[in-house]
Design a protein around this motif. Structure first.
Motif, PDB file in Angstrom:
ATOM      1  N   GLN A 284       1.048  -1.272  -0.315  1.00 24.82           N
ATOM      2  CA  GLN A 284       0.231  -0.391   0.087  1.00 24.82           C
ATOM      3  C   GLN A 284       0.968   1.483   0.037  1.00 24.82           C
ATOM      4  O   GLN A 284       2.430   0.746  -0.040  1.00 24.82           O
ATOM      5  N   LYS A 285      -0.094   2.804  -0.848  1.00 19.90           N
ATOM      6  CA  LYS A 285       1.328   3.631  -0.544  1.00 19.90           C
ATOM      7  C   LYS A 285       1.896   3.902   0.804  1.00 19.90           C
ATOM      8  O   LYS A 285       1.466   3.867   1.981  1.00 19.90           O
ATOM      9  N   GLY A 286       3.411   4.200   0.510  1.00 20.33           N
ATOM     10  CA  GLY A 286       3.572   4.425   2.307  1.00 20.33           C
ATOM     11  C   GLY A 286       4.419   4.049   2.382  1.00 20.33           C
ATOM     12  O   GLY A 286       5.193   3.597   3.538  1.00 20.33           O
TER      13      GLY A 286
ATOM     14  N   GLU B 109       3.248  -5.239 -10.081  1.00 25.97           N
ATOM     15  CA  GLU B 109       4.280  -4.090  -9.950  1.00 25.97           C
ATOM     16  C   GLU B 109       4.131  -2.571  -9.338  1.00 25.97           C
ATOM     17  O   GLU B 109       2.586  -2.238  -9.601  1.00 25.97           O
ATOM     18  N   TRP B 110       5.050  -2.021  -8.499  1.00 25.57           N
ATOM     19  CA  TRP B 110       4.628  -1.071  -8.054  1.00 25.57           C
ATOM     20  C   TRP B 110       6.059   0.293  -7.904  1.00 25.57           C
ATOM     21  O   TRP B 110       6.355  -0.071  -8.325  1.00 25.57           O
ATOM     22  N   LEU B 111       5.420   1.486  -8.098  1.00 21.50           N
ATOM     23  CA  LEU B 111       6.382   2.562  -7.758  1.00 21.50           C
ATOM     24  C   LEU B 111       6.997   2.720  -6.831  1.00 21.50           C
ATOM     25  O   LEU B 111       6.468   3.382  -6.160  1.00 21.50           O
ATOM     26  N   ALA B 112       7.977   2.733  -6.222  1.00 18.13           N
ATOM     27  CA  ALA B 112       8.449   2.724  -4.881  1.00 18.13           C
ATOM     28  C   ALA B 112      10.146   4.115  -5.410  1.00 18.13           C
ATOM     29  O   ALA B 112      10.577   3.662  -6.879  1.00 18.13           O
ATOM     30  N   SER B 113      10.161   4.901  -4.090  1.00 14.30           N
ATOM     31  CA  SER B 113      11.489   5.854  -3.874  1.00 14.30           C
ATOM     32  C   SER B 113      12.614   5.630  -3.032  1.00 14.30           C
ATOM     33  O   SER B 113      11.439   4.304  -2.182  1.00 14.30           O
ATOM     34  N   ILE B 114      13.414   5.689  -3.265  1.00 10.99           N
ATOM     35  CA  ILE B 114      14.589   4.993  -2.192  1.00 10.99           C
ATOM     36  C   ILE B 114      14.378   6.180  -1.377  1.00 10.99           C
ATOM     37  O   ILE B 114      14.607   7.367  -1.440  1.00 10.99           O
TER      38      ILE B 114
ATOM     39  N   LEU C 259      12.970   1.063   0.371  1.00 11.84           N
ATOM     40  CA  LEU C 259      12.212   2.020  -0.673  1.00 11.84           C
ATOM     41  C   LEU C 259      11.231   1.935   0.176  1.00 11.84           C
ATOM     42  O   LEU C 259      10.612   1.522   1.800  1.00 11.84           O
ATOM     43  N   VAL C 260      10.716   3.178  -0.273  1.00 10.17           N
ATOM     44  CA  VAL C 260       8.869   3.537   0.107  1.00 10.17           C
ATOM     45  C   VAL C 260       7.954   3.016  -1.418  1.00 10.17           C
ATOM     46  O   VAL C 260       8.193   3.708  -2.675  1.00 10.17           O
ATOM     47  N   LEU C 261       6.962   2.749  -1.322  1.00  8.45           N
ATOM     48  CA  LEU C 261       6.035   1.756  -2.252  1.00  8.45           C
ATOM     49  C   LEU C 261       4.880   3.378  -2.348  1.00  8.45           C
ATOM     50  O   LEU C 261       4.192   4.190  -1.138  1.00  8.45           O
ATOM     51  N   GLU C 262       4.903   3.871  -3.442  1.00 12.42           N
ATOM     52  CA  GLU C 262       4.217   4.966  -4.054  1.00 12.42           C
ATOM     53  C   GLU C 262       3.015   5.001  -4.599  1.00 12.42           C
ATOM     54  O   GLU C 262       1.675   5.240  -4.447  1.00 12.42           O
ATOM     55  N   ARG C 263       2.739   4.030  -5.515  1.00 10.46           N
ATOM     56  CA  ARG C 263       1.512   3.901  -6.151  1.00 10.46           C
ATOM     57  C   ARG C 263       1.462   1.944  -7.025  1.00 10.46           C
ATOM     58  O   ARG C 263       3.412   1.940  -7.686  1.00 10.46           O
ATOM     59  N   PRO C 264       0.564   1.911  -7.346  1.00 11.02           N
ATOM     60  CA  PRO C 264       0.868   0.402  -8.029  1.00 11.02           C
ATOM     61  C   PRO C 264       0.490   0.650  -9.803  1.00 11.02           C
ATOM     62  O   PRO C 264       0.143   1.874  -9.993  1.00 11.02           O
TER      63      PRO C 264
END
Length: 254
Positions: free
Chosen positions: A21-23, A57-62, A72-77
Motif C-alpha cells: 500500500q502507499k507509503g 508492480e509498484w512505483l517506489a522511491s529510495i 524503499l517506500v511504495l508510492e503507487r501501483p
C-alpha cells in the motif's frame, strides 16, 4: 508507462514487503542495495519499480541507500497481480551454460515451473537451485513478467511420468516422429492451460524412452521440424509452439 519503463526494475521477496500500500516500506537485499547505490549510483528520492506475484508492480522511491543495505517506500501501483498461466517445462539437464540459457529463455517465454530431468543420455545430474533461481529472477526483471517460475528438484523421466497429472497433456518433442511406428493414428490435442512440454537431451531421447512416452495416454508427441535442433533451441521452438496454441485457444465461458 512512458518514461517509467526506463526505471530500474527489481523483484522483491514478499517477506520484505509487509503490505502493498502507499507509503509502505520495502527492504532491499544487500545485493540490490549495492546494485542501486554502487553500480547505478542512485540516490535517496530517486524512483525504481518493484514487483512480486502477490503485489503486482509498484512505483517506489529510495528512502535509504548505503553500501550493503537500503530501503524503499511504495508510492503507487503500476500493474495489478497477473501471474503467467501454468506452463511446466520438463527438460533433460544440459551443460551449465546451456541449462542457464534454458532457464533464461524459458522464463521469458512464460514457463511457470522448470522440471529438470535425468534421462538415459543426460551427461550431468546436478543443479545449483540458488543460482538457477537468480537467473530466473534476472530474466523476469528484464522481460516485465510479474512472477518468478519455480525450479523443481532433479528427477528421472520415469518419475516425471509417474507423477504427471493425467488431466493435463505432456507435449513431448520426439525427433523423426514421422518415421516411428504406431504414430500415424495418435490423437492430436489443442493446447490448454496446465499442459507441459518435454525436451530431451543433446543426442535426443533413446528409442526405449520414446516408446515409453508413446504408450502414455497423456503424452502428445510433437515434431519441431525436419532439422535436428540443439536442445536449447528445441526449448525455444517448443515453447513458441505451445504458446501460440495457448494464445489461439478459445476462451471457455464461465
Amino acid at each position: 508507462m512512458n518514461g517509467l519503463s526506463r526505471l530500474p526494475r527489481l523483484y522483491v521477496d514478499p517477506t520484505l514487503v509487509p503490505t502493498a500500500q502507499k507509503g509502505a516500506p520495502c527492504l532491499l537485499t544487500p545485493e540490490q542495495a549495492r546494485y542501486l547505490g554502487t553500480v547505478l549510483r542512485k540516490k535517496v528520492g530517486e524512483q525504481v519499480r518493484v514487483f512480486h506475484a502477490g503485489m503486482g508492480e509498484w512505483l517506489a522511491s529510495i528512502a535509504e541507500i548505503r553500501k550493503d543495505r537500503g530501503g524503499l517506500v511504495l508510492e503507487r501501483p503500476l500493474r495489478a497481480p497477473q501471474p503467467c498461466p501454468p506452463l511446466p517445462l520438463a527438460f533433460a539437464l544440459l551443460k551449465r551454460d546451456a541449462t542457464d540459457l534454458v532457464l533464461r529463455m524459458g522464463t521469458e517465454l512464460g514457463v511457470s515451473e522448470f522440471l529438470p530431468l535425468v534421462t538415459e543420455r543426460t551427461n550431468t545430474h546436478r543443479i545449483n537451485p540458488e543460482r538457477l533461481h537468480a537467473i530466473a529472477v534476472e530474466a523476469a526483471e528484464q522481460c516485465e513478467r510479474l512472477d518468478i517460475p519455480t525450479i523443481a528438484q532433479v528427477q528421472t523421466l520415469p518419475a516425471l511420468l509417474g507423477n504427471w497429472p493425467h488431466q493435463t497433456s505432456l507435449f513431448a518433442a520426439i525427433e523423426r516422429l514421422d518415421k516411428r511406428e504406431n504414430t500415424l493414428h495418435l490423437p492430436t490435442r489443442q493446447v490448454q492451460e496446465g499442459d507441459g512440454l518435454l525436451i530431451g537431451p543433446e543426442g535426443g531421447l533413446s528409442d526405449n524412452e520414446c516408446q515409453t512416452l508413446l504408450k502414455r495416454p497423456f503424452v502428445v508427441p510433437v515434431s519441431l521440424g525436419s532439422l535436428v535442433l540443439r536442445a536449447d533451441t528445441a526449448v525455444v521452438a517448443g515453447l513458441a509452439l505451445l504458446g501460440n496454441g495457448l494464445r489461439s485457444a478459445p476462451v471457455s465461458s464461465q
